[in-house]
Design a protein around this motif. Sequence first.
Motif, PDB file in Angstrom:
ATOM      1  N   SER A 182       0.851  -1.184   0.000  1.00 40.63           N
ATOM      2  CA  SER A 182       0.000   0.000   0.000  1.00 40.63           C
ATOM      3  C   SER A 182       0.887   1.234   0.000  1.00 40.63           C
ATOM      4  N   LYS A 183       0.585   2.128  -0.928  1.00 35.24           N
ATOM      5  CA  LYS A 183       1.351   3.376  -0.982  1.00 35.24           C
ATOM      6  C   LYS A 183       0.669   4.465  -0.168  1.00 35.24           C
ATOM      7  N   THR A 184      -0.613   4.307   0.119  1.00 35.61           N
ATOM      8  CA  THR A 184      -1.354   5.406   0.727  1.00 35.61           C
ATOM      9  C   THR A 184      -1.963   5.081   2.075  1.00 35.61           C
ATOM     10  N   VAL A 185      -1.883   3.829   2.535  1.00 43.82           N
ATOM     11  CA  VAL A 185      -2.485   3.447   3.809  1.00 43.82           C
ATOM     12  C   VAL A 185      -1.383   3.274   4.835  1.00 43.82           C
ATOM     13  N   PRO A 186      -1.516   3.916   6.003  1.00 38.66           N
ATOM     14  CA  PRO A 186      -0.497   3.752   7.047  1.00 38.66           C
ATOM     15  C   PRO A 186      -0.367   2.290   7.471  1.00 38.66           C
ATOM     16  N   GLU A 187       0.731   1.983   8.137  1.00 40.92           N
ATOM     17  CA  GLU A 187       1.031   0.598   8.490  1.00 40.92           C
ATOM     18  C   GLU A 187      -0.051  -0.061   9.331  1.00 40.92           C
ATOM     19  N   SER A 188      -0.614   0.618  10.321  1.00 38.97           N
ATOM     20  CA  SER A 188      -1.577  -0.044  11.204  1.00 38.97           C
ATOM     21  C   SER A 188      -2.819  -0.559  10.470  1.00 38.97           C
ATOM     22  N   PRO A 189      -3.513   0.239   9.637  1.00 34.00           N
ATOM     23  CA  PRO A 189      -4.639  -0.334   8.904  1.00 34.00           C
ATOM     24  C   PRO A 189      -4.194  -1.379   7.887  1.00 34.00           C
TER      25      PRO A 189
END
Length: 56
Positions: free
Chosen positions: A35-42
């Motif tokens: 994922s380029k746009t979703v932070p690591e936690s989600p």
Amino acid sequence: MTGIVPNLADVRSRISAAARRSGRDPADVTLLPISKTVPESPAGANRPAQVQVPLM
């Protein structure tokens, strides 16, 4: 249906079809969830979908 599990099923189905069209075994294709746009936690929500994320 939305979310990673149904999306993952769709992606795997498309990968399998493409592999068969090209004469390849779908089991030889590795799916790397990125994922380029979703932070690591989600993005960690992929774990219930049984996607293994390689550590770099």
